[in-house]
Write a protein that holds these residues in place. Structure first.
Motif, PDB file in Angstrom:
ATOM      1  N   ARG A 130       0.825  -1.202   0.000  1.00  0.00           N
ATOM      2  CA  ARG A 130       0.000   0.000   0.000  1.00  0.00           C
ATOM      3  C   ARG A 130       0.866   1.263   0.000  1.00  0.00           C
ATOM      4  O   ARG A 130       0.560   2.254  -0.681  1.00  0.00           O
ATOM      5  CB  ARG A 130      -0.925  -0.042   1.224  1.00  0.00           C
ATOM      6  CG  ARG A 130      -2.076   0.947   1.236  1.00  0.00           C
ATOM      7  CD  ARG A 130      -2.995   0.883   0.023  1.00  0.00           C
ATOM      8  NE  ARG A 130      -3.358  -0.439  -0.434  1.00  0.00           N
ATOM      9  CZ  ARG A 130      -4.373  -1.163   0.055  1.00  0.00           C
ATOM     10  NH1 ARG A 130      -5.101  -0.703   1.043  1.00  0.00           N
ATOM     11  NH2 ARG A 130      -4.653  -2.346  -0.461  1.00  0.00           N
ATOM     12  N   VAL A 131       1.967   1.216   0.747  1.00  0.00           N
ATOM     13  CA  VAL A 131       2.886   2.357   0.782  1.00  0.00           C
ATOM     14  C   VAL A 131       3.517   2.571  -0.588  1.00  0.00           C
ATOM     15  O   VAL A 131       3.614   3.704  -1.081  1.00  0.00           O
ATOM     16  CB  VAL A 131       3.975   2.135   1.852  1.00  0.00           C
ATOM     17  CG1 VAL A 131       5.055   3.221   1.757  1.00  0.00           C
ATOM     18  CG2 VAL A 131       3.352   2.129   3.244  1.00  0.00           C
ATOM     19  N   ARG A 132       3.952   1.484  -1.212  1.00  0.00           N
ATOM     20  CA  ARG A 132       4.549   1.612  -2.543  1.00  0.00           C
ATOM     21  C   ARG A 132       3.520   2.123  -3.548  1.00  0.00           C
ATOM     22  O   ARG A 132       3.854   2.912  -4.446  1.00  0.00           O
ATOM     23  CB  ARG A 132       5.131   0.271  -2.991  1.00  0.00           C
ATOM     24  CG  ARG A 132       6.433  -0.103  -2.304  1.00  0.00           C
ATOM     25  CD  ARG A 132       7.044  -1.363  -2.898  1.00  0.00           C
ATOM     26  NE  ARG A 132       6.332  -2.556  -2.506  1.00  0.00           N
ATOM     27  CZ  ARG A 132       6.755  -3.420  -1.586  1.00  0.00           C
ATOM     28  NH1 ARG A 132       7.885  -3.194  -0.940  1.00  0.00           N
ATOM     29  NH2 ARG A 132       6.058  -4.503  -1.304  1.00  0.00           N
ATOM     30  N   ALA A 133       2.264   1.668  -3.419  1.00  0.00           N
ATOM     31  CA  ALA A 133       1.221   2.073  -4.364  1.00  0.00           C
ATOM     32  C   ALA A 133       0.956   3.565  -4.285  1.00  0.00           C
ATOM     33  O   ALA A 133       0.804   4.230  -5.318  1.00  0.00           O
ATOM     34  CB  ALA A 133      -0.063   1.289  -4.104  1.00  0.00           C
ATOM     35  N   LEU A 134       0.901   4.115  -3.084  1.00  0.00           N
ATOM     36  CA  LEU A 134       0.543   5.529  -2.933  1.00  0.00           C
ATOM     37  C   LEU A 134       1.773   6.434  -2.925  1.00  0.00           C
ATOM     38  O   LEU A 134       1.945   7.270  -3.816  1.00  0.00           O
ATOM     39  CB  LEU A 134      -0.270   5.727  -1.651  1.00  0.00           C
ATOM     40  CG  LEU A 134      -0.789   7.161  -1.419  1.00  0.00           C
ATOM     41  CD1 LEU A 134      -1.737   7.571  -2.539  1.00  0.00           C
ATOM     42  CD2 LEU A 134      -1.487   7.256  -0.054  1.00  0.00           C
ATOM     43  N   ILE A 135       2.632   6.265  -1.954  1.00  0.00           N
ATOM     44  CA  ILE A 135       3.779   7.167  -1.812  1.00  0.00           C
ATOM     45  C   ILE A 135       4.839   6.869  -2.873  1.00  0.00           C
ATOM     46  O   ILE A 135       5.402   7.773  -3.492  1.00  0.00           O
ATOM     47  CB  ILE A 135       4.386   7.062  -0.405  1.00  0.00           C
ATOM     48  CG1 ILE A 135       3.303   7.231   0.668  1.00  0.00           C
ATOM     49  CG2 ILE A 135       5.488   8.098  -0.234  1.00  0.00           C
ATOM     50  CD1 ILE A 135       2.568   8.540   0.614  1.00  0.00           C
ATOM     51  N   GLY A 136       5.110   5.577  -3.111  1.00  0.00           N
ATOM     52  CA  GLY A 136       6.102   5.211  -4.115  1.00  0.00           C
ATOM     53  C   GLY A 136       5.701   5.630  -5.512  1.00  0.00           C
ATOM     54  O   GLY A 136       6.512   6.166  -6.271  1.00  0.00           O
TER      55      GLY A 136
END
Length: 868
Positions: free
Chosen positions: A772-778
């Motif tokens: 989820r972090v990679r999807a949004l912030i990444g």
């Protein structure tokens, strides 16, 4: 912050060996007890102490041959035992807290599932050990846990015993007969759905196949299981490699830092690379599932049976295995699309890494944090080096070299030099100079100059290589590389050189310059260099638009045809950058119309050729980039492309219509081409209905996502409407919702930071979930060029603020997301200063992880003027 630098040159063999490991692990959410019994033997100096690695451990007891050690020396990272016998049994009991292990290294617990990740140095978070890849041991592991909540308890190897206790707990014992390093140790415990199958090897051995997925997702695992069987068969047919254990297990988990892990007999996967069906997965997802399943399976020999002596040799297993999975994928799907996919990764990401403060050879010389070795250079450039071996030796000799590699080194921890020596055994070529690819960093640049003598009817070509100084190396030597060449005139006639240096379309460039001549009674001859990306290099060829269209029309290699159009698009975008779009003549637009019309039945080729180079790719052909100017130029060209070619694109869109969804290559090619064309048409107001109809009529995730991506280029209210519909359907499916978050993060909107801040509060967003972090912030940091590179620096600050928080729980993911900031040198001074300001904020943060410290400190110390 003081961080010790580790150097390859400092390697020393281990002072002790460990032959067998017996583990009893009593699983508990916060107080897991680990009892290890090690058979230890001295290999080094008689007075050397035994120094074991350990992090985040609570030591309960230590005993040598049954006698308690009363005062062991314990630090934050080691357990030291002095005056030990030359051979002894060592028993250690530790306690760990899986619930609060948010770094997802070692043994952790997420969503009720116990899981391990031990590569590179995670085993030291489970128990004290010689946690290095050249210490190989046979493991026997007994897991103890609550039967109701942990009905499934898995470890490496074969199941040998199991039992139940009166208190509601049960135990399972696993034995792996093959010596392995600690990084390949694995444990999974939880409650799963199970898919089973079997595979009969080429020698007639029956292997049980087991695939564990979250409850309710069993139907989405069948493709992965089928992919595993295809990979097993391919590896037998191509390399003669057969699986060795009685059982092969794959477990899919949602909370995982990596894509997957090749632990011996028990592969742990990020669920995004296992779960796939028509409704929830795109064609690319299906491709990735098959590719990653194969990659981890292929590691059984290239990584497990033969492993790395030390982490500086990581490309020994990863570069080789990436090449193997690329060859497998090309055989299973489309050779052209596969090659294009891999070359895009090289040009967008690896070239940028080579030119940054983080430049390093595929076999690095030094590092601060081992997790930072997992780079596109080690993996993808490493695979390109293996591909050059294959090109130079040919398939038959390459197979001979692989056979020799396994014959010499099965069951050993070895080096890249050992692999080169096995390849040398299989060829008369002298590979001494070729071996420089392992030790020299940077991207070589090929340039070609030509002269024509009308009197002689002869062209003279000079091909030159140069590798610029990099952050880690100033002096560069010529590399030995295969350069695929086509020589074409305006009528499509192909020519051969007079000297015979080009054999079967391949020229060997070993010196700084090579010269050859071609007899041709035409004034213009177009050299096509580096066909199919035959070496990981840049090309300075100065092709005109007419040359590019000639190559597309007449080149034998479809990759060259694709690459020629990429160069043409780059040239066109440059005209917008310099304020001269009128230079894009009617002849050029007519040529592009002819491309579509001539290849209208070749969806595979057009699906690649109609993709305009990404912003990230364009950055690699420019310096001192003004982000706003380049982005605007690309957008202007894409708009003109849609307007000028609208009739041809609309006709192609209609022609590529597919029937009900099947994941077969012809249908994949048609869907890809149709969705690429839709993205162009979406820029025209007359095709808003086309996008909406594409979305509403879709019976598969590929076309649904194609419509959503296309709607990003049209009116914002259409995008918002379709995204809202999508969320309402998929809000409870984590993997599908990752796609929704990523699309929002890459939307070019002025209020993007406020929008992402709102999405961070979404009930389905969790900082503890790496996907989820990679999807949004990444996705925002890597692929939202206007938002991340906002002129006021707000995008840089936003990402930095997030990294300061993320680093405290998951340094690995934080260190990957910081990458775009560390590549500040590509951009105009105004961008550089603001990016370095945020990097300085990170560097000044108390308690910064080694992962981030290494990247940030190197980036700030980098002087781009030394690398020109």
């Amino acid at each position: 912050m003081s961080v010790q630098v580790k150097r390859r040159a400092d390697y020393q063999p281990p002072a002790f060996s460990i032959s067998t490991v017996t583990l009893n692990i009593y699983l508990h959410p916060t107080k897991t007890r680990v009892v290890s019994q090690l058979q230890v033997k001295r290999e080094g100096a008689a007075d050397a102490p035994l120094v074991l690695d350990g992090e985040k451990l609570s030591l309960t007891s230590v005993a040598i041959d049954g006698a308690t050690v009363s005062s062991p020396e314990v630090s934050d990272t080691t357990l030291t035992l002095r005056d030990v016998p030359d051979q002894f049994s060592l028993e250690i009991e530790t306690e760990i807290d899986p619930d609060n292990n948010k770094a997802l290294e070692g043994l952790y617990r997420s969503a009720g599932v116990f899981c391990t990740q031990c590569e590179a140095e995670g085993f030291r978070r489970i128990t004290y050990f010689l946690d290095r890849p050249d210490v190989l041991a046979v493991y026997r592991v007994t897991l103890h846990g609550d039967k109701a909540t942990l009905p499934t308890m898995l470890a490496n190897g074969n199941l040998v015993e199991r039992g139940e206790n009166a208190d509601g707990t049960h135990w399972v014992t696993w034995h792996d007969p093959y010596p392995k390093p600690s990084y390949l140790f694995a444990v999974v415990a939880g409650d799963f759905d199970l898919l089973t199958d079997s595979y009969t090897t080429m020698s007639g051995k029956q292997v049980a196949l087991e695939l564990y997925v979250d409850k309710g997702k069993r139907d989405r695992g069948q493709f992965a299981l089928d992919s595993l069987k295809r990979a097993m068969k391919w590896d037998e047919e191509t390399f003669g490699l057969e699986y060795d254990l009685d059982i092969y297990m794959i477990v899919a988990v949602d909370f995982f830092n990596m894509g997957a892990m090749e632990n011996k007999g028990l592969n742990i996967f990020n669920s995004k690379f296992v779960l796939a069906d028509q409704a929830t997965a795109t064609d690319d997802d299906f491709f990735n599932v098959e590719s990653v399943i194969a990659h981890e399976y292929f590691h059984n020999w290239t990584g497990n049976r033969v492993t790395c002596r030390d982490w500086f040799q990581l490309s020994l297993k990863e570069g080789l295995t990436v090449f193997r999975d690329q060859q497998f994928s090309a055989d299973m799907t489309s050779p052209l699309s596969n090659r294009v996919k891999h070359v895009r990764v090289m040009r967008e990401h690896q070239f940028a890494e080579d030119a940054s403060a983080m430049s390093h050879p595929i076999r690095p010389d030094e590092v601060m944090e081992m997790n930072n070795f997992y780079t596109v250079t080690v993996y993808d450039k490493g695979a390109e080096v293996i591909r050059m071996f294959h090109t130079l030796l040919g398939a038959e000799a390459f197979r001979k070299g692989m056979d020799e590699y396994f014959r010499r080194h099965d069951g050993q921890a070895v080096t890249c030099d050992d692999f080169i020596a096995a390849m040398q055994f299989a060829t008369d070529l002298d590979l001494t100079q070729f071996a420089r690819w392992y030790s020299q960093s940077g991207t070589p640049e090929l340039s070609v100059e030509s002269e024509y003598s009308k009197e002689q009817g002869r062209h003279t070509f000079r091909l030159t290589q140069r590798t610029k100084p990099t952050a880690d190396q100033q002096e560069k030597l010529p590399l030995y590389m295969p350069v695929a060449i086509e020589l074409i005139d305006k009528q499509g006639i192909h020519y051969q050189d007079n000297e015979g240096l080009i054999n079967n379309g391949l020229l060997i460039l070993a010196d700084e310059q090579v010269e050859f001549t071609v007899d041709a009674d035409v004034a213009e001859l177009t050299p096509v260099l580096l066909g199919s990306f035959s070496a990981p290099a840049r090309v300075n060829n100065n092709l005109s638009p007419t040359d590019c269209l000639t190559i597309f029309k007449y080149a034998h290699d479809d990759f060259n045809r694709w690459d020629a159009l990429q160069q043409l698009y780059d040239w066109c975008i440059a005209q917008y950058e310099t304020g001269h779009p009128e230079r894009i003549s009617k002849e050029i637009w007519s040529g592009l119309k002819s491309v579509i019309e001539a290849e209208q039945d070749n969806a595979e080729l057009l699906g690649e050729c109609l993709v305009v180079p990404s912003f990230e790719t364009l950055c690699q052909t420019r310096a001192d980039i003004d982000v706003a100017s380049l982005h605007a130029a690309r957008e202007a060209f894409c708009q003109a492309f849609a307007e000028m070619l609208e009739p041809q694109l609309a006709a192609l869109y209609a022609r590529c219509e597919t029937q009900h969804y099947v994941y077969e290559q012809e249908a994949v090619n048609a869907r890809r081409c149709r969705n690429v064309v839709l993205a162009h048409l979406a820029r025209l107001t007359t095709h808003i209905d086309t996008v909406q109809q594409h979305f509403s009529s879709s019976d598969n995730m590929t076309d649904t996502l194609g419509a959503l991506r296309a709607s990003q280029y049209g009116e914002n209210d259409v995008f918002e409407q379709l995204m809202a519909e999508f969320e309402s359907v998929w809000k409870h499916d984590p993997l599908v919702l990752d796609k929704w978050f990523a699309l929002h993060a890459t939307q070019p909107r002025e209020d993007i930071l406020a929008h992402i801040s709102m999405l961070k509060e979404h009930p389905q967003f969790s900082t503890s979930n790496p996907n989820r972090v990679r999807a949004l912030i990444g996705s925002f940091a890597f692929y939202n060029s206007t938002g991340f590179h906002a002129a006021d620096g707000s995008g840089y600050k936003f990402v930095t603020d997030y990294l300061l928080t993320l680093d405290k729980t998951n340094p690995q993911v934080a260190a990957r997301i910081v990458t775009p900031l560390t590549q500040w040198h590509q951009y105009a001074v105004s961008h550089q200063e603001q990016m370095k300001t945020q990097l300085a904020r990170l560097l000044n943060e108390k308690g910064l992880s080694r992962d981030l410290f290494e990247k940030v400190s190197k980036s700030l110390a980098y002087d781009k003027h030394t690398a020109n």
